[in-house]
Design an enzyme around this catalytic site. Structure first.
Site, PDB file in Angstrom:
ATOM      1  N   HIS A 132    -104.551 -47.198 -21.554  1.00 49.97           N
ATOM      2  CA  HIS A 132    -105.234 -46.257 -21.126  1.00 49.97           C
ATOM      3  C   HIS A 132    -106.631 -45.739 -21.965  1.00 49.97           C
ATOM      4  O   HIS A 132    -107.174 -44.656 -21.908  1.00 49.97           O
ATOM      5  CB  HIS A 132    -104.325 -44.715 -21.384  1.00 49.97           C
ATOM      6  N   VAL A 160    -104.584 -43.675 -27.136  1.00 51.96           N
ATOM      7  CA  VAL A 160    -105.775 -44.022 -27.137  1.00 51.96           C
ATOM      8  C   VAL A 160    -106.369 -44.088 -28.677  1.00 51.96           C
ATOM      9  O   VAL A 160    -107.420 -44.224 -29.120  1.00 51.96           O
ATOM     10  CB  VAL A 160    -106.887 -43.181 -26.178  1.00 51.96           C
ATOM     11  N   TYR A 202    -112.561 -35.041 -26.254  1.00 51.06           N
ATOM     12  CA  TYR A 202    -112.472 -36.422 -26.943  1.00 51.06           C
ATOM     13  C   TYR A 202    -113.167 -36.368 -28.015  1.00 51.06           C
ATOM     14  O   TYR A 202    -112.723 -37.135 -29.130  1.00 51.06           O
ATOM     15  CB  TYR A 202    -112.808 -37.267 -25.756  1.00 51.06           C
TER      16      TYR A 202
HETATM   17  P1  OAD Z   1     -95.462 -37.735 -23.444  1.00 49.30           P
HETATM   18  O1  OAD Z   1     -96.189 -36.636 -24.148  1.00 49.30           O
HETATM   19  O2  OAD Z   1     -95.480 -37.647 -22.148  1.00 49.30           O
HETATM   20  O3  OAD Z   1     -94.162 -38.103 -24.246  1.00 49.30           O
HETATM   21  C1  OAD Z   1     -94.125 -38.486 -25.502  1.00 49.30           C
HETATM   22  C2  OAD Z   1     -92.495 -38.842 -25.694  1.00 49.30           C
HETATM   23  O4  OAD Z   1     -92.191 -38.978 -27.035  1.00 49.30           O
HETATM   24  C3  OAD Z   1     -91.586 -37.743 -25.167  1.00 49.30           C
HETATM   25  O5  OAD Z   1     -90.552 -38.479 -24.841  1.00 49.30           O
HETATM   26  C4  OAD Z   1     -90.948 -37.126 -26.542  1.00 49.30           C
HETATM   27  O6  OAD Z   1     -89.524 -36.958 -26.731  1.00 49.30           O
HETATM   28  C5  OAD Z   1     -91.084 -38.197 -27.541  1.00 49.30           C
HETATM   29  N1  OAD Z   1     -91.441 -37.934 -28.991  1.00 49.30           N
HETATM   30  C6  OAD Z   1     -91.804 -36.665 -29.597  1.00 49.30           C
HETATM   31  N2  OAD Z   1     -91.882 -36.981 -30.799  1.00 49.30           N
HETATM   32  C7  OAD Z   1     -91.348 -37.988 -31.149  1.00 49.30           C
HETATM   33  C8  OAD Z   1     -91.277 -38.736 -32.243  1.00 49.30           C
HETATM   34  N3  OAD Z   1     -91.501 -38.231 -33.637  1.00 49.30           N
HETATM   35  N4  OAD Z   1     -90.916 -40.093 -32.265  1.00 49.30           N
HETATM   36  C9  OAD Z   1     -90.626 -40.725 -31.137  1.00 49.30           C
HETATM   37  N5  OAD Z   1     -90.884 -40.019 -30.030  1.00 49.30           N
HETATM   38  C10 OAD Z   1     -91.039 -38.786 -29.978  1.00 49.30           C
HETATM   39  O7  OAD Z   1     -96.461 -39.030 -23.919  1.00 49.30           O
HETATM   40  P2  OAD Z   1     -96.571 -40.366 -23.094  1.00 49.30           P
HETATM   41  O8  OAD Z   1     -95.289 -40.927 -22.289  1.00 49.30           O
HETATM   42  O9  OAD Z   1     -97.370 -41.311 -24.150  1.00 49.30           O
HETATM   43  O10 OAD Z   1    -102.434 -40.378 -20.626  1.00 49.30           O
HETATM   44  O11 OAD Z   1     -97.474 -39.980 -21.932  1.00 49.30           O
HETATM   45  C11 OAD Z   1     -98.356 -40.788 -21.136  1.00 49.30           C
HETATM   46  C12 OAD Z   1     -99.650 -40.579 -20.792  1.00 49.30           C
HETATM   47  O12 OAD Z   1     -99.602 -39.335 -20.111  1.00 49.30           O
HETATM   48  C13 OAD Z   1    -100.581 -40.668 -22.099  1.00 49.30           C
HETATM   49  O13 OAD Z   1    -101.076 -42.140 -22.421  1.00 49.30           O
HETATM   50  C14 OAD Z   1    -101.870 -39.735 -21.326  1.00 49.30           C
HETATM   51  C15 OAD Z   1    -100.834 -38.542 -20.883  1.00 49.30           C
HETATM   52  O14 OAD Z   1    -101.624 -38.077 -19.804  1.00 49.30           O
HETATM   53  C16 OAD Z   1    -104.156 -40.285 -20.526  1.00 49.30           C
HETATM   54  O15 OAD Z   1    -104.390 -39.434 -21.128  1.00 49.30           O
HETATM   55  C17 OAD Z   1    -104.477 -41.088 -19.514  1.00 49.30           C
END
Ligand code: OAD
Length: 234
Positions: A104, A88, A53
């Protein structure tokens, strides 16, 4: 004034140079999520977690909000806007969004650890360290080790009830850049009113079968521009 609730994930910050978690080249390909983002991982190796982090905090200092963050902030001119973010980072705030709920946790904050069944820290215990680093032996005033103010896997999500309350009152729900794989955030859309349109911006197909959903299959910056145009045509 209509109420837009925006749920964001790592994808909204991808064009600011922040790696997402589950894409190819994403953070969970380079690190084991159980090591750096779980409560068990924290008690196994605090230094590894602190260093992880500390590194992200340095990246955040160098990062800038992108046009998608700015367009989301700009919606406040004509709408009541609440941003619920799984991120975050502080890029929504730096772009000018005034109502941001972090599900988160926040990278720029730390708090004392409280044991394996960590109770939720009170606001008073949370310390803003900006882009600084925390090391082993850096203690809170009560004498316990400082830890990142991050919701680790295995911990409760203290802001989820607030988030549900916001989604329940939305006139429009917008989801940007989340794979919707992590609960409870992934289930929030279910609380939107029956007549609430839901827009999903993501370059990849997001597995969401709900008749209220309109997909804008594009990156966040272009997708947000299209969303704003769609609002203007209404
Ligand atoms: P993910 O990495 O699971 O998903 C990211 C999403 O962003 C995917 O659907 C991609 O297709 C999309 N993506 C990639 N590039 C992009 C762009 N330029 N514009 C728009 N979308 C794009 O991330 P989260 O869904 O945020 O938690 O993950 C949820 C949680 O899992 C996070 O908050 C974190 C992680 O483990 C903790 O650390 C507690």
């Amino acid at each position: 004034m209509k109420h837009i609730v925006v749920l964001t994930g790592a994808g909204v910050s991808a064009e600011s140079g922040f790696a997402t978690f589950r894409d190819a080249g994403g953070l969970w390909e380079k690190y084991d999520v159980n090591d750096v983002a779980s409560i068990e991982g924290w008690y196994r190796n605090r230094k590894l977690v602190l260093d992880f982090y500390n590194g992200l905090r340095k990246q955040l200092e160098a990062a800038r909000p992108n046009a998608a963050h700015e367009l989301i902030a700009g919606l406040e001119k004509d709408y009541k806007v609440d941003v619920i973010t799984q991120n975050v980072d502080n890029l929504h705030e730096r772009a000018g969004s005034t109502r941001v709920l972090h599900l988160h946790g926040e990278l720029t904050k730390v708090r004392p650890e409280n044991g394996i069944y960590d109770r939720t820290a009170s606001e008073a215990e949370v310390v803003d360290i900006g882009y600084g680093s925390v090391g082993l032996g850096d203690l809170a005033p009560g004498g316990s080790q400082l830890r990142p103010h991050i919701v680790f896997f295995g911990e409760a999500v203290p802001n989820i009830e607030k988030a549900i309350g916001l989604v329940e009152k939305a006139d429009i729900l917008l989801i940007v850049g989340s794979s919707l794989q992590v609960y409870p955030a992934a289930g929030l859309y279910r609380y939107a009113p029956m007549d609430c349109p839901i827009f999903v911006i993501d370059p990849k197909p997001v597995p969401l079968s709900d008749p209220r959903v309109t997909f804008i299959q594009d990156v966040a910056t272009r997708g947000m521009a299209e969303f704003v145009k769609a609002l203007e045509c209404k």
